[in-house]
Design an enzyme around this catalytic site. Structure first.
Site, PDB file in Angstrom:
ATOM      1  N   SER A 118       7.470  -2.020  -1.181  1.00  0.00           N
ATOM      2  CA  SER A 118       8.308  -0.959  -0.626  1.00  0.00           C
ATOM      3  C   SER A 118       7.977   0.368  -1.293  1.00  0.00           C
ATOM      4  O   SER A 118       8.075   1.431  -0.667  1.00  0.00           O
ATOM      5  CB  SER A 118       9.796  -1.283  -0.806  1.00  0.00           C
ATOM      6  OG  SER A 118      10.182  -1.202  -2.158  1.00  0.00           O
ATOM      7  N   ASP A 163      -2.000  -2.127  -2.930  1.00  0.00           N
ATOM      8  CA  ASP A 163      -0.781  -1.925  -2.147  1.00  0.00           C
ATOM      9  C   ASP A 163      -0.897  -0.699  -1.244  1.00  0.00           C
ATOM     10  O   ASP A 163      -0.574  -0.742  -0.057  1.00  0.00           O
ATOM     11  CB  ASP A 163       0.435  -1.747  -3.068  1.00  0.00           C
ATOM     12  CG  ASP A 163       0.642  -2.936  -3.986  1.00  0.00           C
ATOM     13  OD1 ASP A 163      -0.025  -3.971  -3.770  1.00  0.00           O
ATOM     14  OD2 ASP A 163       1.462  -2.830  -4.918  1.00  0.00           O
TER      15      ASP A 163
HETATM   16  P1  ADP Z   1       8.249  -3.326  -4.429  1.00  0.00           P
HETATM   17  O1  ADP Z   1       7.273  -2.214  -4.269  1.00  0.00           O
HETATM   18  O2  ADP Z   1       7.605  -4.659  -4.560  1.00  0.00           O
HETATM   19  O3  ADP Z   1       9.300  -3.349  -3.370  1.00  0.00           O
HETATM   20  P2  ADP Z   1       8.886  -1.871  -6.811  1.00  0.00           P
HETATM   21  O4  ADP Z   1       9.828  -2.195  -7.936  1.00  0.00           O
HETATM   22  O5  ADP Z   1       7.489  -1.541  -7.110  1.00  0.00           O
HETATM   23  O6  ADP Z   1       8.991  -3.081  -5.795  1.00  0.00           O
HETATM   24  O7  ADP Z   1       9.497  -0.669  -5.969  1.00  0.00           O
HETATM   25  C1  ADP Z   1      10.838  -0.670  -5.562  1.00  0.00           C
HETATM   26  C2  ADP Z   1      11.446   0.680  -5.850  1.00  0.00           C
HETATM   27  O8  ADP Z   1      10.873   1.664  -4.951  1.00  0.00           O
HETATM   28  C3  ADP Z   1      12.924   0.743  -5.560  1.00  0.00           C
HETATM   29  O9  ADP Z   1      13.666   0.288  -6.683  1.00  0.00           O
HETATM   30  C4  ADP Z   1      13.146   2.223  -5.296  1.00  0.00           C
HETATM   31  O10 ADP Z   1      13.196   2.948  -6.509  1.00  0.00           O
HETATM   32  C5  ADP Z   1      11.860   2.622  -4.586  1.00  0.00           C
HETATM   33  N1  ADP Z   1      12.018   2.544  -3.125  1.00  0.00           N
HETATM   34  C6  ADP Z   1      11.383   1.743  -2.267  1.00  0.00           C
HETATM   35  N2  ADP Z   1      11.778   1.944  -0.995  1.00  0.00           N
HETATM   36  C7  ADP Z   1      12.697   2.923  -1.035  1.00  0.00           C
HETATM   37  C8  ADP Z   1      13.508   3.608  -0.046  1.00  0.00           C
HETATM   38  N3  ADP Z   1      13.435   3.291   1.244  1.00  0.00           N
HETATM   39  N4  ADP Z   1      14.345   4.562  -0.494  1.00  0.00           N
HETATM   40  C9  ADP Z   1      14.405   4.895  -1.792  1.00  0.00           C
HETATM   41  N5  ADP Z   1      13.685   4.289  -2.749  1.00  0.00           N
HETATM   42  C10 ADP Z   1      12.847   3.317  -2.399  1.00  0.00           C
END
Ligand code: ADP
Length: 369
Positions: A118, A163
């Site tokens: 994400s 990624d």
């Molecule tokens: P992954 O990339 O596997 O989902 P990560 O810990 O690397 O996990 O990234 C997740 C973090 O990215 C979230 O905790 C948040 O800080 C940020 N994030 C991801 N998507 C969003 C979103 N739609 N809005 C705000 N922050 C986001």
């Protein structure tokens, strides 16, 4: 991406960037090895409105209120989730592309912190949105590397380039064969026909939290760097099979064994994918999981349980995907077994009091657009 006219003050556009699932080739994107991810049909959407006052203001559906910063932001300015957005703004500016300002409204159906990238989807979504409102023509691989820099140097997670490359370069119906031995890395879409052959790729979000900014990921990176120095290699993935004999420390030996065997598995998986030999492909996925669990030590009980339950109920192969220590696992299953395998995994989780996992099917999809 083709350059378009920049948006006028107040004008609005919408961009989207997908999450990703890695089929095989894990923890190889920072040792010069190959990886085979797909972009998935879950996206982060960025609605952007042109500003011209040098300010960026961001709203996300995950949070009340907004985050605001200058287009000249530098690492450390913005903390929390906003740092992924500010990181993309900063990294693009470092490449000579400073935005004149934007309002950004973010929403996403990529589950957060589930190992489905994400964060890369957010960085890439912001990257393409800024390029779109400014009319910049940025090559997708370059954009991916700029977003990786945002993740590493601004968000503080020492991850490789897979990624962001998957999110930027995804192609419907294709997996991506990524080679990171050279810089820039190369990305080749390869047809992935499992859907036509009656199979489905099931994702199990174990809801066991992972964090790449945490110490273990960085520790693996440091160990691979130590190994490369020890063996006098520029890229550890180029180590010949007998290099393991030169390493005495049992932990480092195991880490190296993963890098060598996983690299070989990607080569075999590429052939199996081309031949549509799903039995072989599935076996390679499972072998990859065993290697990540035993040699690279990045699995988690929830991931192991998913793989075990999926295989027991007829999956052709299953493995953790992404950095590990929690997050998601994937299983290649016959389409008419999806319900049965999902139910079996959920049942296995509830029997030992793990939080119920989320299960869903994904398909190889288009990259950021
Ligand atoms: P992954 O990339 O596997 O989902 P990560 O810990 O690397 O996990 O990234 C997740 C973090 O990215 C979230 O905790 C948040 O800080 C940020 N994030 C991801 N998507 C969003 C979103 N739609 N809005 C705000 N922050 C986001």
């Amino acid at each position: 991406m083709t350059a378009a006219e920049p948006l006028a003050e107040g004008e609005i556009g919408v961009w989207a960037a997908p999450g990703r699932v890695n089929l095989i080739g894990e923890h190889l994107d920072y040792v010069g090895g190959p990886a085979m991810p797909i972009a998935i049909d879950l996206h982060t959407t960025v609605k952007a409105r042109r500003r011209t006052d040098g300010r960026v203001r961001v709203w996300s559906s995950i949070s009340d209120g907004s985050v605001e910063f200058g287009a000249d932001t530098t690492p450390g300015d913005v903390k929390g989730w906003g740092r992924y957005v500010a990181g993309a703004v900063w990294s693009l500016a470092e490449s000579g592309r400073t935005t004149r300002g934007a309002d950004l409204v973010i929403s996403s159906d990529v589950p957060l912190g589930a190992g489905l990238s994400s964060s890369a989807a957010l960085e890439c979504g912001v990257g393409v949105a800024l390029a779109g409102i400014e009319g910049w023509d940025v090559d997708p691989v370059e954009m991916a590397l700029l977003c990786q820099r945002a993740e590493n140097a601004y968000a503080g997670a020492p991850t490789g380039s897979m990624d962001q490359l998957a999110s930027m370069c995804g192609s419907e119906g294709h997996a991506l064969l990524i080679e990171t031995a050279s810089l820039p890395p190369t990305v080749k879409p390869v047809p992935a026909h499992w859907v036509e052959d009656g199979l489905a790729l099931l994702v199990v979000d174990t809801r066991a939290k992972h964090s790449h900014a945490g110490g273990e990921y960085g520790k693996r990176r440091a160990q691979t760097e130590e190994l490369a120095t020890l063996l006098g290699l520029e890229t550890l993935a180029s180590a010949p099979p007998d290099a393991v004999l030169k390493v005495e420390d049992p932990e480092l030996k195991a880490r190296l064994r993963h890098v060598i065997t996983e690299t070989q598995r990607v080569r075999s998986a590429t052939r199996a994918l081309a031949a549509r030999d799903w039995t072989q492909f599935g076996q390679l996925m499972t072998a990859s999981h065993v290697s990540l669990r035993d040699d690279f030590a990045v699995s988690a009980p929830e991931l192991d349980l998913t793989v075990e339950a999926a295989l027991e109920h007829g999956a052709l192969g299953a493995r953790m995907t992404g950095g590990g220590f929690g997050g998601s696992a994937i299983a290649l299953v016959e389409a008419d077994r999806v319900e049965a395998v999902s139910a079996a995994v959920t049942d296995a989780f509830t029997r030992i009091d793990f939080k119920a996992p989320r299960t869903f099917v994904v398909a190889p999809s288009q990259g950021a657009h």
